[in-house]
Motif scaffolding. Structure first.
Motif, PDB file in Angstrom:
ATOM      1  N   ASP A  32      -2.746  25.900 -47.260  1.00 37.50           N
ATOM      2  CA  ASP A  32      -3.169  26.399 -48.570  1.00 37.50           C
ATOM      3  C   ASP A  32      -2.035  27.100 -49.307  1.00 37.50           C
ATOM      4  O   ASP A  32      -2.278  27.926 -50.202  1.00 37.50           O
ATOM      5  CB  ASP A  32      -4.345  27.368 -48.403  1.00 37.50           C
ATOM      6  N   ASN A  34       0.274  26.276 -51.570  1.00 45.92           N
ATOM      7  CA  ASN A  34       0.382  26.137 -53.030  1.00 45.92           C
ATOM      8  C   ASN A  34      -0.777  26.842 -53.729  1.00 45.92           C
ATOM      9  O   ASN A  34      -0.599  27.479 -54.768  1.00 45.92           O
ATOM     10  CB  ASN A  34       0.431  24.658 -53.412  1.00 45.92           C
ATOM     11  N   THR A  35      -1.963  26.752 -53.145  1.00 43.89           N
ATOM     12  CA  THR A  35      -3.131  27.433 -53.705  1.00 43.89           C
ATOM     13  C   THR A  35      -2.928  28.943 -53.705  1.00 43.89           C
ATOM     14  O   THR A  35      -3.225  29.633 -54.689  1.00 43.89           O
ATOM     15  CB  THR A  35      -4.396  27.076 -52.897  1.00 43.89           C
ATOM     16  N   GLU A  36      -2.407  29.450 -52.593  1.00 44.39           N
ATOM     17  CA  GLU A  36      -2.163  30.888 -52.496  1.00 44.39           C
ATOM     18  C   GLU A  36      -1.059  31.322 -53.454  1.00 44.39           C
ATOM     19  O   GLU A  36      -1.127  32.413 -54.040  1.00 44.39           O
ATOM     20  CB  GLU A  36      -1.801  31.258 -51.052  1.00 44.39           C
ATOM     21  N   ARG A  38      -0.494  30.034 -56.355  1.00 49.01           N
ATOM     22  CA  ARG A  38      -1.067  30.068 -57.711  1.00 49.01           C
ATOM     23  C   ARG A  38      -1.929  31.321 -57.937  1.00 49.01           C
ATOM     24  O   ARG A  38      -2.098  31.768 -59.066  1.00 49.01           O
ATOM     25  CB  ARG A  38      -1.893  28.801 -57.959  1.00 49.01           C
ATOM     26  N   LYS A  39      -2.434  31.878 -56.857  1.00 47.51           N
ATOM     27  CA  LYS A  39      -3.228  33.103 -56.982  1.00 47.51           C
ATOM     28  C   LYS A  39      -2.342  34.317 -57.246  1.00 47.51           C
ATOM     29  O   LYS A  39      -2.684  35.186 -58.046  1.00 47.51           O
ATOM     30  CB  LYS A  39      -4.044  33.342 -55.702  1.00 47.51           C
TER      31      LYS A  39
END
Length: 276
Positions: A32, A34-36, A38-39
């Motif tokens: 995760d 890339n998701t993290e 973006r957060k």
């Protein structure tokens, strides 16, 4: 005489945050990542993917889990990321620089880029020090990076060299994995537990203090001085599980003022799959 320390402190980065030539990269890893990113990430930082940007993954039996990309492909990646010859590159991850931050640092140094540093303490320490965070998806203008070289400029060895070193008492193979993996008590990632014959265990975590910051150059020099007193640097080989975390110890060695020794990129992930 070294021109620049390979480690940069959060406070120093803050003073340079408006510099036009500054390029900050977030190279955290995991499914995760890339998701993290973006957060929450450091302001103006750009995400770099270990698997697609810093490795060319095929069969772990031939090159390990994170083999280096072809040199010319990496040079193209540097340009796509917006790095040019004058860029001051600062790299961080969420593991105290112990994972892909150090690997990216090694690769840029090996490509001939001198102005590159790893952020001491990584994302967590920067956040604790109130460094500005962002959730914007950033990018830098693409460049045409032209290297002075056509191949990696830092020393490497391959599996045949390691096989020879495993039987040579004048050589030393340094395994930076945690001691339980080195001892074969546990192996959470690769297929076989254990270590390469003639390997000594210097866990990468010993490079860090209780706050997750790099120990001082003087302390690191004491930690590794016996290695460099006993063995010629050309006979010292560092490895880990897949050629990533070993770069953390190479970074620590550079910080301590040692010449950077050999990296075995294939590491245990390649060695253990070849029935040696």
């Amino acid at each position: 005489m070294k021109n620049q320390l390979p480690i940069i402190e959060v406070a120093e980065l803050f003073t340079k945050s408006e510099n036009l030539d500054l390029r900050i990269f977030d190279v955290r890893t995991g499914p995760d990542a890339n998701t993290e990113y973006r957060k929450k990430h450091l302001g103006n930082s750009v995400f770099v993917d270990l698997n697609s940007d810093l490795a060319e993954i095929d069969d772990p039996k031939f090159g390990g889990r994170h083999p280096l990309p072809k040199f010319e492909n990496f040079i193209k990646t540097i340009g796509k990321l917006g790095i040019d010859k004058d860029s001051h590159v600062v790299i961080y991850d969420d593991k105290n620089g112990a994972n892909a931050a150090a690997r990216f640092w090694w690769m840029l140094k090996a490509a001939g880029h001198q102005n590159v540093q790893v952020l001491n303490g990584g994302l967590q320490f920067a956040e604790n020090q109130n460094y500005p965070l962002s959730s914007n998806d950033n990018s830098y203008p693409e460049t045409k990076y032209i290297s002075d070289y056509t191949d990696w400029q830092l020393p490497q060895v391959w599996i045949d060299n390691v096989r020879s070193a495993s039987q040579d008492m004048d050589s030393v193979i340094v395994d930076v994995r945690e001691s339980q993996r080195y001892q074969g008590i546990t192996e959470p990632i690769d297929l076989v537990a254990g270590h390469i014959p003639n390997a000594k265990n210097y866990p990468f975590s010993d490079n860090l203090d209780e706050n997750g910051l790099f120990k001082s150059p003087e302390v690191l020099k004491d930690l590794y001085s016996e290695l460099f007193e006993k063995y010629d640097k050309s006979k010292i080989i560092f490895h880990c599980g897949s050629g990533v975390t070993a770069c953390h110890s190479l970074l620590a060695l550079d910080y301590a003022g040692f010449d950077i020794p050999n990296l075995y990129v294939g590491s245990w992930s390649e060695w253990s799959r070849n029935g040696i």
